[in-house]
Each structure stands twice: as structure tokens, then as C-alpha cells.
Design a protein around this motif. Sequence first.
Motif, PDB file in Angstrom:
ATOM      1  N   LEU A 151       0.732  -1.214   0.024  1.00 10.95           N
ATOM      2  CA  LEU A 151      -0.166  -0.006  -0.085  1.00 10.95           C
ATOM      3  C   LEU A 151       0.702   1.215  -0.094  1.00 10.95           C
ATOM      4  CD1 LEU A 151      -2.997  -1.060   2.375  1.00 10.95           C
ATOM      5  CD2 LEU A 151      -2.797  -1.107   0.074  1.00 10.95           C
ATOM      6  N   GLY A 152       1.983   1.121   0.537  1.00  9.39           N
ATOM      7  CA  GLY A 152       3.005   2.343   0.844  1.00  9.39           C
ATOM      8  C   GLY A 152       3.502   2.610  -0.946  1.00  9.39           C
ATOM      9  N   ILE A 153       3.672   1.504  -1.746  1.00  8.53           N
ATOM     10  CA  ILE A 153       4.003   1.663  -3.017  1.00  8.53           C
ATOM     11  C   ILE A 153       2.879   2.507  -3.782  1.00  8.53           C
ATOM     12  CG2 ILE A 153       4.756   0.624  -5.159  1.00  8.53           C
ATOM     13  CD1 ILE A 153       6.045  -1.649  -3.473  1.00  8.53           C
ATOM     14  N   GLU A 154       1.847   1.948  -3.524  1.00 14.75           N
ATOM     15  CA  GLU A 154       0.752   2.429  -4.149  1.00 14.75           C
ATOM     16  C   GLU A 154       0.515   3.966  -3.915  1.00 14.75           C
ATOM     17  OE1 GLU A 154      -4.327   1.492  -4.456  1.00 14.75           O
ATOM     18  OE2 GLU A 154      -3.115  -0.049  -3.932  1.00 14.75           O
ATOM     19  N   ALA A 155       0.784   4.011  -2.748  1.00 10.57           N
ATOM     20  CA  ALA A 155       0.363   5.566  -2.315  1.00 10.57           C
ATOM     21  C   ALA A 155       1.527   6.702  -2.912  1.00 10.57           C
ATOM     22  CB  ALA A 155       0.572   5.761  -0.876  1.00 10.57           C
ATOM     23  N   GLY A 156       2.634   5.875  -3.032  1.00 14.36           N
ATOM     24  CA  GLY A 156       3.702   6.759  -3.768  1.00 14.36           C
ATOM     25  C   GLY A 156       3.384   7.072  -5.032  1.00 14.36           C
ATOM     26  N   LEU A 157       2.906   5.903  -5.661  1.00 11.17           N
ATOM     27  CA  LEU A 157       2.618   6.035  -6.984  1.00 11.17           C
ATOM     28  C   LEU A 157       1.267   7.132  -7.450  1.00 11.17           C
ATOM     29  CD1 LEU A 157       2.772   2.258  -8.121  1.00 11.17           C
ATOM     30  CD2 LEU A 157       4.366   3.749  -8.948  1.00 11.17           C
ATOM     31  N   LEU A 158       0.678   7.030  -6.464  1.00  4.70           N
ATOM     32  CA  LEU A 158      -0.806   8.097  -6.668  1.00  4.70           C
ATOM     33  C   LEU A 158      -0.025   9.508  -6.645  1.00  4.70           C
ATOM     34  CD1 LEU A 158      -3.272   6.352  -4.448  1.00  4.70           C
ATOM     35  CD2 LEU A 158      -3.417   6.513  -7.003  1.00  4.70           C
ATOM     36  N   GLU A 159       0.708   9.545  -5.550  1.00  2.91           N
ATOM     37  CA  GLU A 159       1.354  11.125  -5.640  1.00  2.91           C
ATOM     38  C   GLU A 159       2.128  11.414  -6.688  1.00  2.91           C
ATOM     39  OE1 GLU A 159       5.054  12.822  -3.029  1.00  2.91           O
ATOM     40  OE2 GLU A 159       3.256  12.385  -1.933  1.00  2.91           O
ATOM     41  N   LEU A 160       2.630  10.378  -7.419  1.00  4.84           N
ATOM     42  CA  LEU A 160       3.343  10.758  -8.831  1.00  4.84           C
ATOM     43  C   LEU A 160       2.579  10.849 -10.043  1.00  4.84           C
ATOM     44  CD1 LEU A 160       6.343   8.017  -8.500  1.00  4.84           C
ATOM     45  CD2 LEU A 160       6.554  10.757  -8.295  1.00  4.84           C
ATOM     46  N   GLY A 161       0.978  10.960  -9.737  1.00  2.00           N
ATOM     47  CA  GLY A 161       0.212  11.106 -10.799  1.00  2.00           C
ATOM     48  C   GLY A 161      -0.278   9.984 -11.537  1.00  2.00           C
TER      49      GLY A 161
END
Length: 236
Positions: free
Chosen positions: A78-88
Motif C-alpha cells: 500500500l505504501g508503493i501504491e500511495a507513492g505512485l498515486l502521488e506521482l500522478g
Amino acid sequence: MQIFKALSPVKALSFDLDDTLYDNSPVIAAAEQAMLTALFELAPQSNQTDSDFWWQHRLKLAKLEPEIRHDIGRWRLLGIEAGLLELGIARAEAKKVAQQGYDAFLEARTKISLTTGVNTLLTALAKQYRLIAITNGNACIQKMGLSPLFEFSLQAGPDGKMKPYPDMFQLAAERLKVQPAEILHIGDSHRADVIGALAAGCQAAWLDHHRQPVSTLPHIRLTDVQQLSTLLLPTS
């Protein structure tokens, strides 16, 4: 080796995995790099990120949902997913890429090898005792090729809260159909392995890599896991 409390009869040995049976630092470093490489390939937007970027997103998640720390694998995913969302990256794509990035991490994370001595020790112990593994991490004995040595493995998250909470120790005793006091737990973390095992009613052998002073003593303090041979195996 120091014996602080005499052992009562032992029917099962419970082993922590990381930093107890092998050095985990290079394993995690390689797994982190495998994750970063996979993410760079799958999501070019991530090519300026590093491990700290993804760690900060895990910390943010833990503040919002503290219990997630008990499931290391889900927390990382979920941390990876959150980071990817922040990257747009769109949510559906972020979920897909996060899973692929995590899979790359997990594949590298399970590439461990036991020394010949540790493998020989476990093989000998398995002839005398029932062996299981209890880990706070996402080490998988099947993927690591260790399943022939252990009856089963318990992982924080799927199998309860992480050590030192009693969940996995209690579950182990139930599955083994033994009393907690008949389990000797061996691990390198004083807090997780010693305090956790003792609080659950198990016996504890502490692999003390750093010769730390502590107030709560295990039954046994080890400086090398090979000392279990002298302690637990017949001499003839």
C-alpha cells in the motif's frame, strides 16, 4: 552461551528467521533495489525516487492506520501504491504497478541461502524436535526452500499481530497441540523474541549479536546459533 534459567522439557523449537538463521541486511538491500528497478521500468515517473521516498509513504500510512504495521507485506504494498498515486498515476494503474513492484521485492527478498553449518544444525534438530518458524517479516519458508525443515511458518499480519504480541506464539501452541511452556523460541530481537516469548508462556533463547545489557533475561543467551547443538542435541 549463558544459561540463566534451566529449561523445562521442550517438544518444539520455534525459530525467528531474519538475522537469526541468516544475515538479512544484504537480502533486504537487494530486494529494495529489485523493487526500485521494477518501478523505474513500469512507471518512468518514479525514476527520480529512492527507497526513502517509498518509506515516507509507508510512515504516512502508519500514522493513519497504525495497525497496518503488523502486516509488513500489505504495508509495503500500500505504501508503493500511495507513492505512485502521488506521482500522478491513475489508481487502477497504480494498484497494478504496485503489485508488480512488490512482487519484484518479494522474489529477491526470498533469495536466501543458509550456511552449511546452519542447515546441518536444523536438520539434526528436526530429528529430535518439531521445528516451526515465527516471523514478523514477510519471509516465506516455501519460497526460500526451507519448508522441508519446518512443520509450518507463521507470519505477522496473516497469522496475528507481530511479536512481542502473543498472537503467533499462542497460535503456534494451538497448532502444535502443546503447552506454550513446551516451546523454546529462538530469535535475535530481545523485545520481539525474548519478551514476546516469555509473555506468551514460552521459553526463550536469545541470539545476542551485540552483547546488550537487558533487564529481562531469557532462559538462554547465545552468541552463535550453533550453540544450540551443545544445548539441545545428544552427545552420543
